[in-house]
Design a protein around this motif. Structure first.
Motif, PDB file in Angstrom:
ATOM      1  N   SER A   1       0.815  -1.220   0.000  1.00 38.85           N
ATOM      2  CA  SER A   1       0.000   0.000   0.000  1.00 38.85           C
ATOM      3  C   SER A   1       0.854   1.278   0.000  1.00 38.85           C
ATOM      4  O   SER A   1       1.752   1.453   0.826  1.00 38.85           O
ATOM      5  CB  SER A   1      -0.949  -0.035   1.202  1.00 38.85           C
ATOM      6  N   LEU A   2       0.529   2.153  -0.952  1.00 41.05           N
ATOM      7  CA  LEU A   2       1.228   3.432  -1.100  1.00 41.05           C
ATOM      8  C   LEU A   2       1.200   4.231   0.199  1.00 41.05           C
ATOM      9  O   LEU A   2       2.211   4.761   0.651  1.00 41.05           O
ATOM     10  CB  LEU A   2       0.513   4.216  -2.208  1.00 41.05           C
ATOM     11  N   CYS A   3       0.004   4.310   0.791  1.00 43.01           N
ATOM     12  CA  CYS A   3      -0.166   5.160   1.972  1.00 43.01           C
ATOM     13  C   CYS A   3       0.538   4.551   3.182  1.00 43.01           C
ATOM     14  O   CYS A   3       1.024   5.276   4.058  1.00 43.01           O
ATOM     15  CB  CYS A   3      -1.650   5.366   2.254  1.00 43.01           C
TER      16      CYS A   3
ATOM     17  N   LEU B   1      -4.179  -6.773   1.716  1.00 41.47           N
ATOM     18  CA  LEU B   1      -5.131  -6.218   0.746  1.00 41.47           C
ATOM     19  C   LEU B   1      -5.398  -7.349  -0.244  1.00 41.47           C
ATOM     20  O   LEU B   1      -4.625  -8.303  -0.312  1.00 41.47           O
ATOM     21  CB  LEU B   1      -4.524  -5.042  -0.017  1.00 41.47           C
TER      22      LEU B   1
ATOM     23  N   TYR C   1      -8.787 -10.102   1.506  1.00 44.65           N
ATOM     24  CA  TYR C   1      -9.311  -8.867   2.086  1.00 44.65           C
ATOM     25  C   TYR C   1      -9.161  -8.860   3.607  1.00 44.65           C
ATOM     26  O   TYR C   1     -10.153  -8.962   4.331  1.00 44.65           O
ATOM     27  CB  TYR C   1     -10.779  -8.687   1.702  1.00 44.65           C
TER      28      TYR C   1
ATOM     29  N   VAL D   1      -9.762   0.548   5.289  1.00 46.53           N
ATOM     30  CA  VAL D   1      -8.549   0.851   4.520  1.00 46.53           C
ATOM     31  C   VAL D   1      -7.354   1.001   5.462  1.00 46.53           C
ATOM     32  O   VAL D   1      -7.515   1.332   6.638  1.00 46.53           O
ATOM     33  CB  VAL D   1      -8.687   2.140   3.657  1.00 46.53           C
ATOM     34  N   VAL D   2      -6.182   0.729   4.911  1.00 43.26           N
ATOM     35  CA  VAL D   2      -4.948   0.975   5.646  1.00 43.26           C
ATOM     36  C   VAL D   2      -4.285   2.217   5.045  1.00 43.26           C
ATOM     37  O   VAL D   2      -4.578   2.555   3.904  1.00 43.26           O
ATOM     38  CB  VAL D   2      -3.977  -0.232   5.546  1.00 43.26           C
ATOM     39  N   PRO D   3      -3.414   2.872   5.777  1.00 48.25           N
ATOM     40  CA  PRO D   3      -2.917   2.550   7.105  1.00 48.25           C
ATOM     41  C   PRO D   3      -3.761   3.176   8.212  1.00 48.25           C
ATOM     42  O   PRO D   3      -4.519   4.119   7.963  1.00 48.25           O
ATOM     43  CB  PRO D   3      -1.537   3.211   7.097  1.00 48.25           C
TER      44      PRO D   3
ATOM     45  N   GLU E   1      -6.044   8.346   7.842  1.00 41.70           N
ATOM     46  CA  GLU E   1      -5.552   9.033   6.636  1.00 41.70           C
ATOM     47  C   GLU E   1      -4.042   9.283   6.746  1.00 41.70           C
ATOM     48  O   GLU E   1      -3.576   9.975   7.648  1.00 41.70           O
ATOM     49  CB  GLU E   1      -6.263  10.375   6.381  1.00 41.70           C
ATOM     50  N   SER E   2      -3.335   8.720   5.766  1.00 37.80           N
ATOM     51  CA  SER E   2      -1.868   8.735   5.834  1.00 37.80           C
ATOM     52  C   SER E   2      -1.284  10.148   5.905  1.00 37.80           C
ATOM     53  O   SER E   2      -0.305  10.381   6.615  1.00 37.80           O
ATOM     54  CB  SER E   2      -1.285   7.984   4.643  1.00 37.80           C
TER      55      SER E   2
ATOM     56  N   LEU F   1      -3.258  10.709  -1.518  1.00 32.47           N
ATOM     57  CA  LEU F   1      -4.352   9.966  -2.161  1.00 32.47           C
ATOM     58  C   LEU F   1      -5.622  10.480  -1.497  1.00 32.47           C
ATOM     59  O   LEU F   1      -5.907  10.153  -0.342  1.00 32.47           O
ATOM     60  CB  LEU F   1      -4.141   8.479  -1.888  1.00 32.47           C
TER      61      LEU F   1
ATOM     62  N   HIS G   1     -17.390  -4.924   0.848  1.00 38.28           N
ATOM     63  CA  HIS G   1     -16.593  -3.696   0.694  1.00 38.28           C
ATOM     64  C   HIS G   1     -17.494  -2.468   0.690  1.00 38.28           C
ATOM     65  O   HIS G   1     -18.555  -2.475   0.076  1.00 38.28           O
ATOM     66  CB  HIS G   1     -15.787  -3.752  -0.601  1.00 38.28           C
TER      67      HIS G   1
ATOM     68  N   ARG H   1     -14.259  -1.059  -6.217  1.00 39.10           N
ATOM     69  CA  ARG H   1     -12.875  -1.554  -6.144  1.00 39.10           C
ATOM     70  C   ARG H   1     -12.795  -3.067  -6.414  1.00 39.10           C
ATOM     71  O   ARG H   1     -12.053  -3.476  -7.306  1.00 39.10           O
ATOM     72  CB  ARG H   1     -12.246  -1.171  -4.800  1.00 39.10           C
TER      73      ARG H   1
HETATM   74  N1  GSH Z   1      -6.740   8.533   1.748  1.00 38.93           N
HETATM   75  C1  GSH Z   1      -6.384   7.312   2.425  1.00 38.93           C
HETATM   76  C2  GSH Z   1      -6.381   6.180   1.444  1.00 38.93           C
HETATM   77  C3  GSH Z   1      -6.523   4.846   2.107  1.00 38.93           C
HETATM   78  C4  GSH Z   1      -6.572   3.749   1.068  1.00 38.93           C
HETATM   79  O1  GSH Z   1      -7.353   3.820   0.096  1.00 38.93           O
HETATM   80  N2  GSH Z   1      -5.764   2.744   1.305  1.00 38.93           N
HETATM   81  C5  GSH Z   1      -5.677   1.640   0.376  1.00 38.93           C
HETATM   82  C6  GSH Z   1      -4.240   1.176   0.289  1.00 38.93           C
HETATM   83  S1  GSH Z   1      -3.151   2.507  -0.223  1.00 38.93           S
HETATM   84  C7  GSH Z   1      -6.514   0.489   0.891  1.00 38.93           C
HETATM   85  O2  GSH Z   1      -6.543   0.196   2.064  1.00 38.93           O
HETATM   86  N3  GSH Z   1      -7.206  -0.185  -0.019  1.00 38.93           N
HETATM   87  C8  GSH Z   1      -7.941  -1.353   0.313  1.00 38.93           C
HETATM   88  C9  GSH Z   1      -9.236  -1.462  -0.415  1.00 38.93           C
HETATM   89  O3  GSH Z   1      -9.750  -0.463  -0.905  1.00 38.93           O
HETATM   90  O4  GSH Z   1      -9.770  -2.563  -0.459  1.00 38.93           O
HETATM   91  C10 GSH Z   1      -5.005   7.489   3.091  1.00 38.93           C
HETATM   92  O5  GSH Z   1      -4.235   8.325   2.616  1.00 38.93           O
HETATM   93  O6  GSH Z   1      -4.723   6.810   4.086  1.00 38.93           O
END
Ligand code: GSH
Length: 336
Positions: A55-57, A79, A85, A100-102, A113-114, A151, A195, A200
């Motif tokens: 995960s980017l964040c 993820l 999941y 969502v993480v992190p 929110e990262s 993001l 979800h 997604r």
């Molecule tokens: N704006 C949020 C974005 C969080 C987000 O979308 N995280 C992604 C990973 S970078 C996630 O958990 N995705 C899992 C999913 O949507 O199933 C942040 O910056 O923390």
């Protein structure tokens, strides 16, 4: 009623009962960004990070802590791209109902929110490293650059012009397509049931069906790749100008949260094989900046050390596909 239809009706009733029961335990909802002092979660360490290797964040927060030199207890949450999941498990939804993480948990209080987490960590971690400039004008400039790489929102791809971070999902589509083939459909389907953002898992199902080979035939996906590329190029031009004027870091001599936030974007360009197209001679300052980032111990600690085999395989597949299939290469990675 025949025995067969009775059996089918019974199975349907059991499945519905299971779904309704699970859904009552796996309720998801939007959460407000920042720290939630009113929420107390079980914890053992002062700082606990719920994160994912890919995960980017999550990378952003890991890099921030590595720069600060502050230890935390890490909980890896899968993820779908890395296997399942984990974000939709009952245990994780208790930490973050937004799924969502992190998530950073500080003394039991979650921080969401990262981009909020890194600011919070820089303020609350007991570190002598300053990742935020003292000068308020410089701090405001830093905040702009963090914003420009975050993001943002549940549908980041709607606002590509706002942030380079929002261009990342579109540019990651080839990598998603390369990774998701290894994930059983039934696991992706779990996302359709629970979800919060059903688009997604739906996108992952489509990418699984198409694979890398048929990605060029997915017109909306290709339109997103192209638009994300176009806007990322503009954001990188802005970064190029800034680095040419200041440098070696975004604010000049001091490495700040702005650099933490951009480092992970450049790392995703590497993972999804966009470096040759977006970096290189035409953006020399960004390219040198990226090389400097990779030399930092925090890059190794937050990125290299966590490299997930599924991501490595995905990157290798893209590279091999581009070499072996010029039509794919031209359609997905060609001039945009
Ligand atoms: N704006 C949020 C974005 C969080 C987000 O979308 N995280 C992604 C990973 S970078 C996630 O958990 N995705 C899992 C999913 O949507 O199933 C942040 O910056 O923390």
């Amino acid at each position: 009623m025949s025995a067969l239809s009775f059996a089918a009706a019974s199975a349907g009733a059991v499945a519905l009962g299971w779904f309704l029961r699970e859904r009552s335990f796996r309720r998801t909802r939007v959460v407000a960004p920042g720290v939630r002092k009113d929420v107390d979660l079980p914890h053992e360490g002062e700082f606990e990070l719920y994160h994912n290797a890919f995960s980017l964040c999550s990378k952003k927060v890991r890099m921030c802590f590595a720069e600060l030199g502050v230890a935390y207890r890490a909980h890896h949450v899968d993820l779908i791209e890395t296997g399942r999941y984990g974000t939709l498990s009952r245990a994780f939804l208790a930490i973050n109902p937004a799924a969502v993480v992190p998530v950073l948990v500080h003394r039991g209080h979650p921080v969401y929110e990262s981009h909020e987490i890194i600011v919070y960590a820089a303020e609350h971690a007991h570190s002598r490293v300053e990742l935020v400039p003292d000068d308020p004008v410089a701090a405001a400039r830093m905040a702009d650059w963090v914003h420009k790489s975050s993001l943002l929102g549940d549908r980041p791809v709607d606002d590509l012009q706002v942030s380079a971070g929002n261009c990342v999902p579109g540019l990651t589509l080839p990598l998603f397509a390369a990774m998701i083939g290894d994930i059983p459909t039934v696991r992706i389907a779990e996302g359709l049931l629970f979800h919060r953002l059903r688009t997604r898992p739906l996108v992952f199902l489509v990418l699984k069906a198409a694979g890398l080979t048929r990605l060029p035939a997915l017109r909306p996906a290709m339109a997103l790749v192209r638009a994300s590329h176009r806007w990322m190029a503009r954001h990188l031009d802005d970064l190029e100008t800034e680095l040419a004027q200041y440098g070696p870091w975004i604010l000049g001599a001091q490495f700040t949260l702005a650099d933490v936030s951009w480092a992970v974007i450049l790392d995703r360009l590497r993972e999804a094989d966009w470096e040759a197209s977006l970096l290189g001679e035409h953006r020399p300052h960004v390219t040198r900046y990226w090389n400097r980032i990779r030399e930092r111990p925090s890059y190794r600690a937050a990125m290299t050390k966590y490299e997930h085999p599924a991501v490595r395989r995905g990157t290798e597949r893209i590279i091999a596909k581009r070499r072996s299939d010029p039509a794919f290469d031209a359609a997905v990675y060609g001039s945009h």
